[in-house]
Design a protein around this motif. Structure first.
Motif, short mmCIF file in Angstrom:
data_model
loop_
_atom_site.label_atom_id
_atom_site.label_comp_id
_atom_site.label_asym_id
_atom_site.label_seq_id
_atom_site.Cartn_x
_atom_site.Cartn_y
_atom_site.Cartn_z
N LEU A 61 37.55 43.22 37.33
CA LEU A 61 38.09 43.25 38.70
C LEU A 61 39.56 42.82 38.74
O LEU A 61 40.13 42.67 39.82
CB LEU A 61 37.26 42.32 39.60
CG LEU A 61 35.78 42.67 39.77
CD1 LEU A 61 35.05 41.57 40.53
CD2 LEU A 61 35.61 44.00 40.48
N SER A 62 40.13 42.58 37.57
CA SER A 62 41.50 42.10 37.45
C SER A 62 41.71 40.79 38.22
O SER A 62 42.72 40.58 38.89
CB SER A 62 42.50 43.15 37.93
OG SER A 62 42.36 44.31 37.18
N LEU A 63 40.72 39.94 38.16
CA LEU A 63 40.79 38.61 38.79
C LEU A 63 40.64 37.55 37.70
O LEU A 63 40.20 37.87 36.59
CB LEU A 63 39.67 38.47 39.82
CG LEU A 63 39.84 39.33 41.09
CD1 LEU A 63 38.54 39.41 41.88
CD2 LEU A 63 40.96 38.80 41.98
N PRO A 64 41.01 36.28 38.00
CA PRO A 64 40.97 35.27 36.93
C PRO A 64 39.58 35.13 36.29
O PRO A 64 38.62 34.77 36.99
CB PRO A 64 41.36 33.96 37.64
CG PRO A 64 42.03 34.39 38.89
CD PRO A 64 41.47 35.71 39.27
N PHE A 109 30.05 44.98 32.05
CA PHE A 109 31.32 44.68 32.71
C PHE A 109 32.51 44.98 31.79
O PHE A 109 33.57 45.40 32.25
CB PHE A 109 31.37 43.21 33.16
CG PHE A 109 30.38 42.86 34.24
CD1 PHE A 109 30.02 43.80 35.21
CD2 PHE A 109 29.79 41.59 34.30
CE1 PHE A 109 29.09 43.48 36.20
CE2 PHE A 109 28.86 41.28 35.27
CZ PHE A 109 28.51 42.22 36.22
N LEU A 110 32.31 44.76 30.48
CA LEU A 110 33.39 45.05 29.53
C LEU A 110 33.79 46.53 29.59
O LEU A 110 34.96 46.87 29.41
CB LEU A 110 32.95 44.71 28.10
CG LEU A 110 33.07 43.26 27.64
CD1 LEU A 110 32.71 43.15 26.16
CD2 LEU A 110 34.45 42.69 27.87
N ASN A 111 32.81 47.39 29.86
CA ASN A 111 33.07 48.83 29.95
C ASN A 111 33.99 49.20 31.10
O ASN A 111 34.62 50.24 31.10
CB ASN A 111 31.76 49.61 30.10
CG ASN A 111 31.13 49.90 28.77
OD1 ASN A 111 31.84 50.02 27.77
ND2 ASN A 111 29.83 49.98 28.73
N PHE A 112 33.99 48.33 32.12
CA PHE A 112 34.82 48.62 33.30
C PHE A 112 36.24 48.07 33.18
O PHE A 112 37.06 48.26 34.06
CB PHE A 112 34.16 48.03 34.56
CG PHE A 112 32.87 48.71 34.92
CD1 PHE A 112 32.87 50.03 35.36
CD2 PHE A 112 31.66 48.05 34.81
CE1 PHE A 112 31.68 50.67 35.68
CE2 PHE A 112 30.46 48.67 35.13
CZ PHE A 112 30.46 49.99 35.57
N ILE A 113 36.49 47.34 32.10
CA ILE A 113 37.84 46.80 31.92
C ILE A 113 38.77 47.93 31.51
O ILE A 113 38.43 48.76 30.67
CB ILE A 113 37.84 45.68 30.84
CG1 ILE A 113 36.94 44.52 31.29
CG2 ILE A 113 39.25 45.18 30.56
CD1 ILE A 113 36.72 43.47 30.24
N PRO A 114 39.96 47.99 32.15
CA PRO A 114 40.91 49.05 31.79
C PRO A 114 41.17 49.07 30.27
O PRO A 114 41.24 48.01 29.64
CB PRO A 114 42.17 48.67 32.55
CG PRO A 114 41.72 47.78 33.66
CD PRO A 114 40.47 47.12 33.20
N ASP A 115 41.32 50.28 29.72
CA ASP A 115 41.45 50.46 28.27
C ASP A 115 42.52 49.59 27.62
O ASP A 115 42.34 49.05 26.54
CB ASP A 115 41.78 51.93 27.96
CG ASP A 115 40.53 52.79 28.11
OD1 ASP A 115 39.42 52.19 28.22
OD2 ASP A 115 40.66 54.01 28.15
N SER A 116 43.64 49.44 28.33
CA SER A 116 44.75 48.70 27.74
C SER A 116 44.38 47.25 27.49
O SER A 116 44.85 46.63 26.54
CB SER A 116 45.97 48.77 28.67
OG SER A 116 45.59 48.29 29.94
N ALA A 117 43.53 46.70 28.36
CA ALA A 117 43.19 45.28 28.21
C ALA A 117 42.03 45.05 27.25
O ALA A 117 41.85 43.97 26.73
CB ALA A 117 42.83 44.69 29.57
N LEU A 118 41.23 46.09 27.03
CA LEU A 118 40.00 45.92 26.27
C LEU A 118 40.22 45.34 24.88
O LEU A 118 39.51 44.44 24.45
CB LEU A 118 39.27 47.27 26.16
CG LEU A 118 37.88 47.22 25.54
CD1 LEU A 118 36.93 46.39 26.40
CD2 LEU A 118 37.31 48.61 25.36
#
Lengths: 275, 244
Positions: A61-64, A109-118
């Motif tokens: 969710l791009s949150l802390p 949830f890891l699957n929903f993280i944007p590729d660049s951050a994964l």
């Protein structure tokens, strides 16, 4: 990577890393003293996986991630406490289901993280990334360590009695339920705040292993409460050094060192000597 | 004026979770101060359940229990501070990290209260109870290294050190040798009289019922079948049944 990293890193960063490592070692193994003695290890595994799932959700969710990890592990502690005490289901069944559910949620949830951050951030919550720890996170750990130490000192009698035998403590007139829930709650917070060091998959090695090693040497609970954090510091720092030497993830290195440490402590345990 | 009732049970039933048959059924019981009552009956009669229901460790599902005039469901924590409880067949892991002196003192923690240091007098009580049980030499020994009999003595010393108003002992002689058993029976009877305790003793061996016992409850299938003075309860027929 090698030990030259200690000379390359700015002093301030090095101090933050070492302080974070030591504090996580202290606070995890301090809670581990109760988790191991009260046979709550499965419950702790669930909490660490919940923290991992929460952290992954935060990243998605791009949150802390820290606050999500905290919320998830506390939520699991609050659910598991009453469930293991009152439910008609066997605690092992509840724990087994939650164990796989939290893990599955984390990986989903890891699957929903944007590729660049994964590749970087997401992997750091799985395996730990001490180099990414901030001074604020170290401060959180310091406050947590101080608070837990103070709570244990203030309520030492009650914690000691519950650690011996919860039913006997209840029979002697101690309200054990609030203290039992407090142990679960503090473990949840500890897991969430230490996630950065060891990662969600192996954080429990730092909770269980130093405490289990300390239990091999002493018959006095006070000594175990003192030596368990000392083992925690030793294992964490040794793991950190090993990770730099062999270019391993910090979490894995700490888990390996602390497991070997536990094995050695069993071999040399005076409590296991006959005669 | 009638004596105040220390223990009152009105139509109390206890059902274990997941069970249909009550372990205790419709129990009515009242005990006066200073009574020494033995509870006997065959295995599974509900003797241990009765003790644990009385001290609130096991919640009752029906009826009302009043200890020292107060409801055990509402005042359980306070009341358990007044009860010295010895569970049946208490065992510890050999690696248990506690010393004998810690175990004795822990029995008093409820009475000491939260956020308070252990008073000096509690250490004296701890030593006195260890001397009473003849195990002062075990004071600094790890609890996990004791034999079954030594552990039983430590748990009895813990109960004595608590200085309770009520004493609930569940088969206190199970691990003791013949001589120690008779010494402990004497000590329980003596301490009971000196401290004006109200004592409930769960017994398996009817030969060990203390002379001081003034009443026996005979339990069967979760019900009190007989409740009278020892001479009337310990009939030949009952002795036959209980040894079966």
């Amino acid at each position: 990577m090698s030990l030259t990293i200690f000379t390359i890193l700015p002093l301030k960063t090095l101090v933050i890393i070492l302080a974070g490592t030591c504090l996580a070692g202290v606070v995890c193994s301090l809670m581990g003293t109760f988790i191991v003695r009260m046979k709550l290890t499965s419950l702790g595994f669930c909490m660490s996986h919940a923290a991992f799932a929460g952290s992954a959700l935060g990243l998605a969710l791009s949150l802390p991630p820290l606050w999500f990890a905290l919320a998830f592990s506390i939520l699991v502690a609050l659910i598991l406490g009453p469930l293991t005490e009152q439910s008609r289901l066997q605690p092992e069944i509840i724990l087994g289901i939650l164990f796989s559910l939290t893990m599955a949620l984390g990986l989903t949830f890891l699957n929903f993280i944007p590729d660049s951050a994964l590749s970087s951030t997401a992997m750091s919550i799985l395996w730990g990334s001490i180099l990414g720890i901030s001074s604020l996170e170290v401060w959180y750990l310091a406050i947590l360590t101080f608070s837990i130490t103070l709570i244990i000192i203030l309520f030492f009698k009650e914690f000691q009695a519950i650690a011996f035998d919860r039913k006997m403590a209840e029979a002697s007139g101690i309200p054990t339920r609030p203290f039992y829930y407090l142990i679960l709650f503090l473990t949840g917070i500890t897991v969430a705040f230490s996630l950065k060091l060891v990662g969600g998959l192996l954080i429990f090695a730092l909770i269980v292993n130093p405490a289990s090693a300390a239990y091999q040497f002493f018959h006095d609970f006070k000594k175990i409460l003192i030596f368990s954090p000392l083992f925690g510091i030793f294992f964490s720092l040794s793991g950190l050094v090993l990770s730099f030497l062999l270019d391993l993830p910090v979490g894995s290195a700490i888990a390996i060192v602390s497991s070997v440490g536990f094995g050695i402590s069993v071999l040399f345990s005076p409590k296991r000597r006959k005669g | 004026m009638s004596q105040p009732k220390i223990i009152e049970m009105n139509k109390v039933s206890t059902i274990y979770e997941g069970e249909k048959t009550p372990a205790l059924f419709d129990i009515n019981l009242s005990l006066n101060e200073g009574e020494l009552v033995c509870i006997i009956g065959p295995n599974g009669a509900g003797k241990t359940t009765l003790l644990e229901t009385l001290n609130g460790l096991l919640p009752h599902t029906k009826g009302e229990i009043r200890i020292l005039g107060q409801d055990i469901k509402k005042k359980g924590i306070y009341l358990r501070k007044q009860i010295g409880y010895l569970p049946q067949e208490f065992t510890v892991d050999p690696l248990t990290p506690f010393l004998v002196k810690d175990i004795i003192l822990m029995g008093r923690y409820g009475q000491i209260g939260l956020l308070k240091k252990i008073p000096k007098n509690d250490y004296i009580l701890m030593e006195e109870s260890l001397k009473l049980m003849g195990i002062i030499d075990l004071k600094d020994r790890p609890i996990g290294k004791l034999s079954g009999g030594q552990l039983q003595k430590v748990m009895l010393a813990r109960v004595f050190a608590k200085k309770p108003a009520l004493l609930f002992l569940d088969e206190p002689f199970s691990n003791l040798d013949y001589h120690t058993t008779h010494r402990v029976i004497l000590q329980i009877s003596r301490a009971h009289d000196q401290n004006h305790w109200t004592t409930l003793l769960v017994m398996h061996d009817l030969n060990l019922i203390p002379e001081r016992c003034n009443r026996i409850l005979y339990l069967e299938d979760g019900r009190i079948v007989k409740d009278d003075i020892p001479e009337k309860v310990l009939t030949e027929k009952l002795l036959e049944i209980s040894v079966r």
